[in-house]
Each structure stands twice: as C-alpha cells, then as structure tokens.
Design an enzyme around this catalytic site. Structure first.
Site, PDB file in Angstrom:
ATOM      1  N   THR A 102       3.351  -3.728   8.397  1.00  0.00           N
ATOM      2  CA  THR A 102       2.684  -2.817   6.482  1.00  0.00           C
ATOM      3  C   THR A 102       4.059  -3.296   5.989  1.00  0.00           C
ATOM      4  O   THR A 102       4.464  -2.908   5.722  1.00  0.00           O
ATOM      5  CB  THR A 102       2.238  -1.542   6.594  1.00  0.00           C
ATOM      6  N   LYS A 177      -4.260  -2.983   4.045  1.00  0.00           N
ATOM      7  CA  LYS A 177      -3.869  -2.017   4.200  1.00  0.00           C
ATOM      8  C   LYS A 177      -3.238  -1.434   3.573  1.00  0.00           C
ATOM      9  O   LYS A 177      -3.614   0.203   3.554  1.00  0.00           O
ATOM     10  CB  LYS A 177      -2.885  -2.303   4.870  1.00  0.00           C
TER      11      LYS A 177
END
Ligand code: NAP
Length: 293
Positions: A102, A177
């Site tokens: 991420t 995300k």
C-alpha cells in the site's frame, strides 16, 4: 508476457506478515520463486520449501520474469525500485513489475513512467483482506496498469486473491486502496465503540456480535477483529503504524482534490494517539485500548 509454470521465474521482495504467505502461494502454484527480504531469517521457511535467495533487489530482478514487491512504506518502495541496487537497475526489458505494497498513487505513477521508458511492464496492485486473506489466498486485489499485462498476470493474482479487479491506468490500484482505507477508518472506530457500548450496557459482547455481525452493521473488521479484541489478542494482523501511513496518504490525496474527509481525519487522530501511547507495532484492533479494555 505469458506465464508458464516451471519456467517463469517470479521474484518476490518483502516477506513480512503479508508477503510471506503470498510468496508461498506462488511457490505452491508451481512457479520458480526467488525471494529477497531485508531480514533474511523471515525467508528461511520459503527457502526450505524450494525458493531461492537473492541478495538484493537488483539480483532478484535480474533473474526474474515477474517481480512482485510487498514492502512497508512508500520510502521502502522507492528504495527497492529506484535505489542503486534496485529493481529498475537490475531488471531486463520485458520484465513485469508488480507493487502490491500500500503506497502512494503518485509514486505508482512515477515508477510506471520510469518503468515504461525502460521497457518494463508496471502494475500497482495493493490488496485488502488482512493477514487471514493472505494466508488463505482470498485477498481483494485492486490493480492499476495496462489491461493486457493485467490479464496476462491473472494466473498469479488468482493464487493470492479472489476478488481481482483492474481499476484503470497506473496509480488507480493505489487510489482504490485509499478508498478502501477511508471506509475502514470510520469502520474501525465503529467496531470499537460498539464493543465498548455493549460492555457498558451490561451485555455480553460475544452474544452482541452474534446479532450484529450478520446484519446491516456487518463488516470484515466486525467479524474478524472484534473477536480478537474480546480474546485480548492485539497482535498484528495489520500494523497500527501501517494504517497511520495509509491514512496519511489518503488525507494528502483528499486535500489535493479539495475534498474534506472528517471521518478519516478523526480516525487518523485516534490512531496517532494510540501510537503515541506505544501501540504502533500492534494490530489495528488495538484501537479498542483507547476505549478502555
Ligand atoms: P511487514 O510485516 O512489515 O512486511 C514488510 C516486509 O517488507 C518486511 O519483511 C520488511 O523487512 C520488508 N521490507 C520493508 N522495507 C524493505 C526494504 N527497503 N528492503 C527490503 N525489504 C523491506 O508488513 P505487512 O503487514 O506484510 O504489510 C506489507 C504492506 O502491505 C504494507 O504496505 C501494508 O500497509 C500492506 N497491507 C497490509 C495488510 C495486513 O493486514 N497486514 C493488509 C493489506 C495491506 P523486515 O523483515 O526486515 O522488516
């Protein structure tokens, strides 16, 4: 680029809570696996199963057809891709580069631009589903990049995940995300507050969970993390420090787009308070500690 079991070499960098299980699925799926991690000990289990060690991201990339990274922070992504002994320096033209960390959408775009100039095929593909999803190969994978490359990589993604969606061009996996983390931020506060309220009201929180987990308030966190809270299990899972990193990126991105996100900001300040109390290396369910254990 076509994947071929027993022939395609997959290089995997970052063998932590998530990467270790994800790399294991690729090895068990029949691909030759090269691995690299900052701390070699974390890779020993995979080496015992037949993976081969690479000494740095450069050596990993130069022998790989596909490189997958699952490191911690954007600065780690930058280091493993763009460092002097990094992936971009080591890889051969035609190599597919998939970052599943991420990280920031802007960095994904920057790496994609550099990669494209050098004849690599970049994809940003962060995940959701936690340590459990990584172990069970049921992650949600949100990808950004070229559709043809994404489709060619589907057999690899399918070893690690179940809900695998191409969201658009470079950076759109990371943006998706961020949307996931924004939804999660308020949800984590809701989970902790619901448990704290149940206890104060003299209810049995486990029995409460039986009622509310399957209803309109149901969520992954309520089903998976609330039971850990009740069991006094605050191990990561998903590190508090990584969630803070994600929320910082999401706040920066939303401000850049002139969007207010009060729920996200409130959760961010709660998690900063939790980290300041020394809980940054615990799982995100440790937020409950601010509500009184
Ligand atoms: P982690 O356990 O800290 O794993 C990261 C791994 O990458 C560690 O083994 C670390 O090495 C290695 N690493 C970091 N920087 C490196 C560098 N510069 N060079 C080489 N290796 C490096 O974290 P994780 O929980 O697996 O999470 C990984 C990523 O996935 C994070 O971006 C996180 O936000 C995201 N994520 C996590 C979850 C979750 O539930 N855990 C869910 C979705 C997404 P060391 O072993 O030396 O520390």
């Amino acid at each position: 680029m076509k994947l071929e079991k027993g022939k395609t070499v997959v290089g995997f960098a970052g063998l932590g809570v998530m990467g270790y299980s994800m790399a294991g699925h690729i090895l068990n799926g029949g691909y030759d696996l090269l691995v690299y991690n900052r701390t070699k000990e974390k890779g020993l289990g995979l080496l015992a199963q037949g993976a081969v060690w690479a000494d740095d991201p450069f050596s990993l990339a130069e022998k790989s057809d596909v490189v997958i990274t699952m490191v911690g922070y954007p600065k780690d992504v930058e280091e493993v891709y763009l460092g002097a002994r990094g992936i971009v320096a080591g890889a051969r033209p035609g190599t597919v580069l998939i970052d599943m960390t991420t990280s920031s959408p802007g960095l994904a775009v920057k790496i994609a631009e550099i990669a494209a100039e050098k004849g690599f095929f970049p994809i940003d593909a962060p995940v959701s589903g936690g340590d459990k999803g990584a172990r069970e190969g049921t992650l949600s994978i949100m990808a950004g990049g070229d559709a043809g490359v994404f489709e060619a990589m589907l057999p690899l993604f399918e070893l690690m995940g179940k809900n695998i969606v191409l969201q658009g061009g470079p950076g759109s996996g990371q943006h998706t995300k961020m949307a996931n983390q924004i939804a999660l931020a308020s949800n984590m506060m809701g989970v902790c507050e619901a448990l704290a309220y149940s206890k104060k009201a003299g209810l049995d929180p486990e029995t409460v969970l039986r009622s509310i987990s399957g209803g309109a308030a149901g969520s992954w966190s309520l089903s998976n993390l609330a039971p850990r809270i009740l069991a006094g299990d605050f191990a990561p899972g998903f590190f508090v420090k990584h969630f803070i990193k994600d929320m910082k990126i999401a706040i920066e991105e939303s401000e850049r787009m002139n969007m207010d996100a009060p729920g996200l900001k409130q959760a961010f300040s709660k998690y900063e308070e939790l980290a300041a109390k020394g809980h940054e290396n615990e799982g995100t369910q440790a937020l409950f500690k601010l509500y009184g254990e």
